[in-house]
Write a protein that holds these residues in place. Structure first.
Motif, mmCIF file in Angstrom:
data_model
loop_
_atom_site.group_PDB
_atom_site.id
_atom_site.type_symbol
_atom_site.label_atom_id
_atom_site.label_comp_id
_atom_site.label_asym_id
_atom_site.label_seq_id
_atom_site.Cartn_x
_atom_site.Cartn_y
_atom_site.Cartn_z
ATOM 1 N N GLN A 271 0.805 -1.214 0.000
ATOM 2 C CA GLN A 271 0.000 0.000 0.000
ATOM 3 C C GLN A 271 0.837 1.263 0.000
ATOM 4 O O GLN A 271 0.300 2.357 -0.096
ATOM 5 N N GLN A 272 2.151 1.148 0.080
ATOM 6 C CA GLN A 272 2.998 2.325 0.158
ATOM 7 C C GLN A 272 3.345 2.856 -1.233
ATOM 8 O O GLN A 272 3.401 2.103 -2.211
ATOM 9 N N THR A 273 3.605 4.153 -1.290
ATOM 10 C CA THR A 273 3.794 4.816 -2.579
ATOM 11 C C THR A 273 4.964 4.253 -3.360
ATOM 12 O O THR A 273 4.887 4.093 -4.585
ATOM 13 N N ASP A 274 6.080 3.944 -2.695
ATOM 14 C CA ASP A 274 7.271 3.508 -3.418
ATOM 15 C C ASP A 274 7.284 2.007 -3.685
ATOM 16 O O ASP A 274 8.303 1.479 -4.146
ATOM 17 N N PHE A 275 6.187 1.309 -3.414
ATOM 18 C CA PHE A 275 6.130 -0.124 -3.698
ATOM 19 C C PHE A 275 6.290 -0.359 -5.202
ATOM 20 O O PHE A 275 5.701 0.344 -6.024
ATOM 21 N N ASN A 276 7.090 -1.361 -5.549
ATOM 22 C CA ASN A 276 7.350 -1.666 -6.961
ATOM 23 C C ASN A 276 6.212 -2.531 -7.501
ATOM 24 O O ASN A 276 6.132 -3.727 -7.226
ATOM 25 N N ASP A 277 5.323 -1.908 -8.279
ATOM 26 C CA ASP A 277 4.172 -2.631 -8.831
ATOM 27 C C ASP A 277 4.288 -2.836 -10.338
ATOM 28 O O ASP A 277 3.282 -2.945 -11.047
#
Length: 606
Positions: A271-277
């Motif tokens: 859920q964090q902004t810098d998560f690599n999706d």
């Protein structure tokens, strides 16, 4: 094909409102000018019998429910945002039926229809187009936003889904940002790492679901903003609708952005902004929801994303249920090597349940210079804020200023400005912040240059932090004033109790004058606790064996937590090499049961 109902008067009172139409086309306007009509229209599918007569619920796009169309199941009339000429579309569940342009009574009707009174019908549609034009010119306030709908279906069992929304950066320029979300299942909602809803269900009455509204403006930042949604359904289909409207004065603007959906259950930190999706596929909205599943009731108000931070008067006292985070630089991170700090604090708690998490990072600054890893400091700052939010603490101890004082060109005003920014972001999450000044440095044994020569500049930055605390109403723990003197006094007290002699005192407190030793942290922990809790700190002599047993448990607990939030192979698990070992990220959550078990043991030794 649309046809006249055989019995237009039957059950009319139960299904439809007695008066004319409800006009909803993006403006807050209720226009009732169509009288009841005797004609009823409904669909007759090609391969099935007539569908049940029911209106479409209000939903993501502007809709009109007029007579006679209000009495046709699945029929709606929409208008586009005001182009010239504005178009009004008569739509059914199977596509567009008619198009009417402003300025013309009626354009082409692309279906066969039998009217009992064609002229009356045309007049009513013309009046509707005229009302639309008038409302457009008069500039009514806009209505609720158009919801974007997503649906996940599974072949069997119950459906769950995880979505990420990279929000359009233009939202940051608004006065407020009104987020609306609705589902008939359970959902969790995150904005820039802050959890707003936790497995929440929304109020439902009959076939209506009341949407949840939040003003998320305090959580938004310049640049990247991410909304994350987790939804669970009781059946095989999970559905939710969401929108953000940027409100600037009297104007409102719907905010867009790209959506992605997790292909599998995501790991910790999704859920964090810098998560690599990068391996998440694009999520495409659906146009036919909520259909006849439920009707959406707009939120009555847009509340704050989190409860306001609780004011804690001086002298500070921990409360039962507090969850505490240490965020700062070297002083906090190196405290984990000895854990006298947390051990001393837990010794004052009595029967209170209080938990601690250490998010310190050596050589860091309030600009998060050390947390960027392979990214820029601004990305590291983003991570720092969202790591704190992910812990959902009630208390955050913030200790910065020493490295900023040693940075050439850094001014106290720059430091204070960035510190204020951090405090504002944490306050938006309802976190009570306590500021901890940098401590004095000690003389070092020659030939090591004495770090004490930096103390005058560190004092200036400590005073800058004190000013920020005073102006913002935060508690301030002064670890600079008379720190060296009090360290020597505490050292003498401990040595006297232990029966130890005096050797090189400063070397026993900090082997290089800057970084505290094990013994130095034991002395500093007492000073910190005294200045935090005041004269009633509750520091009492306890048996050395009990103190040491609790300290060893805390050491184990914090080592496990360190590997949870800063694993050595973090680049392979979550970073740009995630494609190689990212599947192992699921194991990170397996630390949690061991951490909780140790915390229970720590509590028993308080």
């Amino acid at each position: 094909m649309v046809q006249t109902a055989a019995n237009p008067a039957s059950d009319r009172a139960n299904l439809f409102p007695p008066d004319g139409i409800l006009l909803r086309f993006g403006y807050r306007a209720l226009v009732h000018f169509f009288s009841e009509t005797a004609a009823r229209y409904h669909f007759k599918p090609q391969k099935r019998g007539p569908e049940p007569i029911a209106r479409w619920p209000e939903g993501c796009c502007a809709r009109l429910v007029p007579a006679p169309f209000s009495e046709a199941p699945g029929v709606r009339i929409c208008m586009t945002r005001f182009a010239v000429p504005a178009q009004i579309r008569v739509e059914s569940r199977r596509g567009q039926i008619a198009t009417i342009c402003r300025g013309f009574p009626l354009q082409t009707i692309s279906f066969g229809i039998k009217f009992q009174n064609m002229i009356s019908f045309i007049i009513r549609l013309f009046l509707f187009a005229l009302a639309v034009a008038c409302c457009s010119l008069n500039g009514f306030g806009q209505d609720e936003p158009a919801l974007t709908w997503f649906r996940t279906e599974v072949p069997e069992g119950t459906a769950s889904a995880w979505y990420r929304w990279a929000v359009d950066p233009s939202v940051e320029n608004s006065d407020t940002a009104e987020l609306t979300i609705v589902t008939n299942g359970h959902c969790s909602l995150y904005v820039n790492g802050q959890r707003i809803l936790k497995n929440a269900s929304m109020p439902q009455t009959a076939n209506k679901v009341e949407a949840s509204g939040r003003n998320v403006k305090p959580l938004l930042r310049h640049g990247r903003n991410t909304v994350a949604v987790e939804v669970h359904a009781a059946d095989r289909t999970a559905v939710f609708g969401i929108a953000i409207q940027a409100v600037d004065g009297a104007s409102k603007k719907s905010i867009g952005g790209g959506w992605k959906r997790a292909p599998i259950v995501p790991p910790v930190g999704w859920q964090q902004t810098d998560f690599n999706d990068r391996d998440w596929p694009e999520a495409r909205p659906v146009a036919d929801e909520p259909g006849n599943r439920f009707m959406v009731v707009a939120p009555n108000e847009f509340t704050a994303p989190a409860a306001p931070a609780k004011k804690r008067p001086a002298p500070f006292q921990f409360e039962d249920g507090d969850h505490v985070v240490f965020a700062g630089a070297t002083f906090f991170e190196r405290a984990q090597l000895s854990e006298h700090l947390e051990t001393t604090l837990t010794g004052t708690l009595g029967s209170k349940h209080v938990t601690f998490r250490n998010l310190g990072w050596s050589a860091d600054t309030v600009f998060a210079d050390s947390r960027g890893i392979f990214d820029r400091p601004d990305v590291g700052y983003l991570r720092m804020v969202e790591h704190i939010r992910a812990e959902e603490p009630t208390i955050a101890f913030i200790c910065y200023g020493q490295n900023e004082a040693l940075t050439p060109g850094m001014t106290p005003d720059q430091y204070a400005g960035q510190l204020g920014k951090l405090l504002d972001e944490l306050a938006a999450s309802g976190i009570t912040c306590i500021l901890v000044s940098p401590h004095e440095l000690f003389p070092a044994t020659p030939p090591i240059p004495s770090p004490a020569r930096f103390n005058p500049r560190i004092k200036v930055f400590s005073e800058a932090m004190s000013s920020v605390a005073q102006s913002s109403g935060f508690l301030f723990v002064d670890m600079f004033t008379d720190f060296s003197k009090r360290m020597l006094e505490t050292d003498a007290e401990i040595r006297k109790t232990a029966g130890a002699g005096n050797s090189d005192v400063y070397q026993s407190l900090a082997d290089n004058g800057m970084h505290l030793t094990n013994h130095g942290y034991r002395c500093a922990a007492r000073i910190f606790t005294e200045r935090l809790l005041g004269s009633n700190s509750g520091i009492e002599a306890e048996s050395p064996s009990r103190y040491e047993a609790r300290r060893q448990l805390i050491l184990k607990k914090n080592e496990l937590y360190f590997h949870r939030w800063r694993p050595q192979n973090i680049t392979y698990l979550f970073g740009f090499r995630k494609h190689e070992q990212g599947n192992n990220a699921a194991d990170i959550a397996k630390f949690d049961p061991f951490i909780l078990a140790l915390e229970k043991q720590i509590y028993e030794l308080q």
